[in-house]
Design an enzyme around this catalytic site. Structure first.
Site, short mmCIF file in Angstrom:
data_model
loop_
_atom_site.label_atom_id
_atom_site.label_comp_id
_atom_site.label_asym_id
_atom_site.label_seq_id
_atom_site.Cartn_x
_atom_site.Cartn_y
_atom_site.Cartn_z
N LEU A 1 80.55 17.32 64.46
CA LEU A 1 80.11 18.33 63.50
C LEU A 1 78.86 19.07 63.96
O LEU A 1 78.76 20.28 63.81
CB LEU A 1 79.85 17.66 62.14
CG LEU A 1 81.08 17.30 61.31
CD1 LEU A 1 80.72 16.31 60.22
CD2 LEU A 1 81.71 18.55 60.70
N ASP B 1 69.79 15.71 70.12
CA ASP B 1 70.71 14.58 70.24
C ASP B 1 70.07 13.55 71.15
O ASP B 1 69.43 13.91 72.16
CB ASP B 1 72.05 15.03 70.83
CG ASP B 1 73.19 14.05 70.55
OD1 ASP B 1 73.15 12.94 71.11
OD2 ASP B 1 74.08 14.40 69.77
N ASP C 1 63.38 11.44 69.09
CA ASP C 1 63.78 10.43 68.11
C ASP C 1 63.50 10.95 66.70
O ASP C 1 62.35 11.17 66.33
CB ASP C 1 63.00 9.14 68.37
CG ASP C 1 63.35 8.01 67.42
OD1 ASP C 1 64.25 8.19 66.55
OD2 ASP C 1 62.73 6.93 67.53
N ILE C 2 64.55 11.13 65.91
CA ILE C 2 64.38 11.67 64.55
C ILE C 2 63.91 10.62 63.56
O ILE C 2 63.62 10.95 62.41
CB ILE C 2 65.68 12.31 64.04
CG1 ILE C 2 66.80 11.27 63.92
CG2 ILE C 2 66.10 13.47 64.94
CD1 ILE C 2 68.01 11.73 63.15
N ASN D 1 72.03 16.02 60.44
CA ASN D 1 73.43 15.69 60.67
C ASN D 1 73.63 14.34 61.34
O ASN D 1 74.66 13.70 61.15
CB ASN D 1 74.06 16.79 61.53
CG ASN D 1 75.42 16.42 62.06
OD1 ASN D 1 76.41 16.37 61.34
ND2 ASN D 1 75.49 16.12 63.36
N TYR E 1 76.41 2.07 54.88
CA TYR E 1 76.58 3.52 55.07
C TYR E 1 76.66 4.23 53.72
O TYR E 1 76.02 5.27 53.51
CB TYR E 1 77.85 3.75 55.89
CG TYR E 1 78.19 5.19 56.17
CD1 TYR E 1 77.53 5.90 57.16
CD2 TYR E 1 79.22 5.83 55.48
CE1 TYR E 1 77.88 7.23 57.44
CE2 TYR E 1 79.57 7.13 55.75
CZ TYR E 1 78.89 7.83 56.73
OH TYR E 1 79.23 9.13 56.99
N LYS F 1 74.06 7.04 52.29
CA LYS F 1 74.53 8.38 51.96
C LYS F 1 74.30 8.71 50.48
O LYS F 1 74.06 9.87 50.12
CB LYS F 1 76.01 8.52 52.31
CG LYS F 1 76.28 8.55 53.82
CD LYS F 1 75.54 9.68 54.50
CE LYS F 1 76.02 9.91 55.91
NZ LYS F 1 75.23 10.98 56.60
N THR G 1 85.22 13.28 64.08
CA THR G 1 84.01 13.10 64.89
C THR G 1 84.08 11.74 65.58
O THR G 1 84.98 10.94 65.32
CB THR G 1 82.74 13.15 64.02
OG1 THR G 1 82.69 11.97 63.20
CG2 THR G 1 82.71 14.39 63.14
#
Length: 292
Positions: free
Chosen positions: A18, A37, A63-64, A90, A161, A165, A195
């Site tokens: 995505l 990424d 690194d996010i 994302n 997960y 979310k 994905t």
């Protein structure tokens, strides 16, 4: 001229799936794209695609999930393109197991990448945009978060997960309520697409069709909604959750106060059962948990 001309967007997890589809579509609509990424080679490959089509892109492997790194990502974006106008959160991972089999690291890894990963860059940018607005600048900024049908309805074997979310869905509501005064909108989507993550779980269902059949789960089908949400055209839309798959765009509805009984005084434990039975009879049942 595209609808995102001269807007700069940071997209996390943009080396494939995505994120790559978003990056290519943003660039096609005139945006300058920071392709973030952890796989630098994948980010560089997407940037080459964008430049090959005449667009502008910067590869980044920061690194996010770390605030210092998030600051550096934003600084690199601003050094290259002048300012950041859009953040698309994302990136994500899965550590799927039945709840009783989850390990502490399964839980922590998913929370770190999804929830903290949604926090760090958004917090850095929100402070930057807030301070600019307070200084008298006109801000037209966007935060676009990624939830999931698992977060909205639950999913068997994905409690970590799904919880992350669901947290992102609530985070989006609060961001929208708090940041609107500064010219910042916050929206989220629950996409269904093929994905690297979804192929592990829904590989057979999401496989690419043969021939000229419409590829319902192509990630590129979701990208137009995300790009529109990142454009100036969406400035009146905030605090919303969209579901997107194939040619479908729908608006997800969150929790609302439903059927009620007010006794006007404290309930006795023995009275509660009958009241709950009436509420359940009148109330709208939740959608089924995926896999149930």
């Amino acid at each position: 001229m595209g609808i995102c001309e001269n807007r700069t967007v940071i997209i996390t997890g943009a080396g494939g799936g995505l994120g790559r589809a978003y990056a290519l579509t943003f660039a096609a609509e005139g945006a300058q794209v920071v392709v973030n990424d952890i796989r630098l080679d994948a980010a560089l490959a997407v940037c080459e695609e964008i430049r090959g089509q005449g667009g502008k892109a910067l590869a980044n492997a920061g690194d996010i999930t770390n605030m210092a790194s998030a600051e550096a990502i934003v600084a690199a974006a601003c050094a290259e393109f002048g300012e950041v106008h859009v953040l698309v959160n994302n990136a994500g991972i899965c550590r799927d197991r039945m709840f009783a089999s989850l390990t502490e690291s399964d839980w922590d890894d998913v929370m770190r990448v999804h929830l903290k990963g949604h926090f760090c860059l958004a917090n850095v940018l929100a402070r930057r945009w807030r301070d600019a607005a307070k200084a008298g600048n006109q801000i037209d900024a966007r935060i676009i978060n990624t939830s999931s049908g698992a977060g909205l309805q639950g999913s068997i074997g994905q409690s970590n997960y799904a919880a992350a979310k669901a947290g992102i869905a609530a985070l989006t509501l609060v961001q929208a309520a708090e940041l609107g005064r500064y010219g910042i909108t916050a929206n989220a989507l629950a996409p269904a697409a093929r994905t690297g993550m979804t192929e592990q779980v829904f590989g057979e269902m999401m496989k690419k069709p043969g021939g000229a059949d419409f590829d319902y789960f192509d990630p590129a089908n979701v990208a137009p909604l995300v790009v529109w949400l990142g454009s100036a055209e969406s400035r009146q839309v905030t605090g919303r959750m969209f579901e997107a798959a194939g040619g479908l765009i729908s608006l997800a509805e969150g929790w609302h106060t439903g059927a009620a009984r007010d006794k006007g005084s404290r309930w006795l434990p023995a009275e509660v059962g009958a009241a709950v039975a009436e509420l359940l009879e009148e109330g709208r049942p939740a959608q089924k948990v995926y896999g149930a």
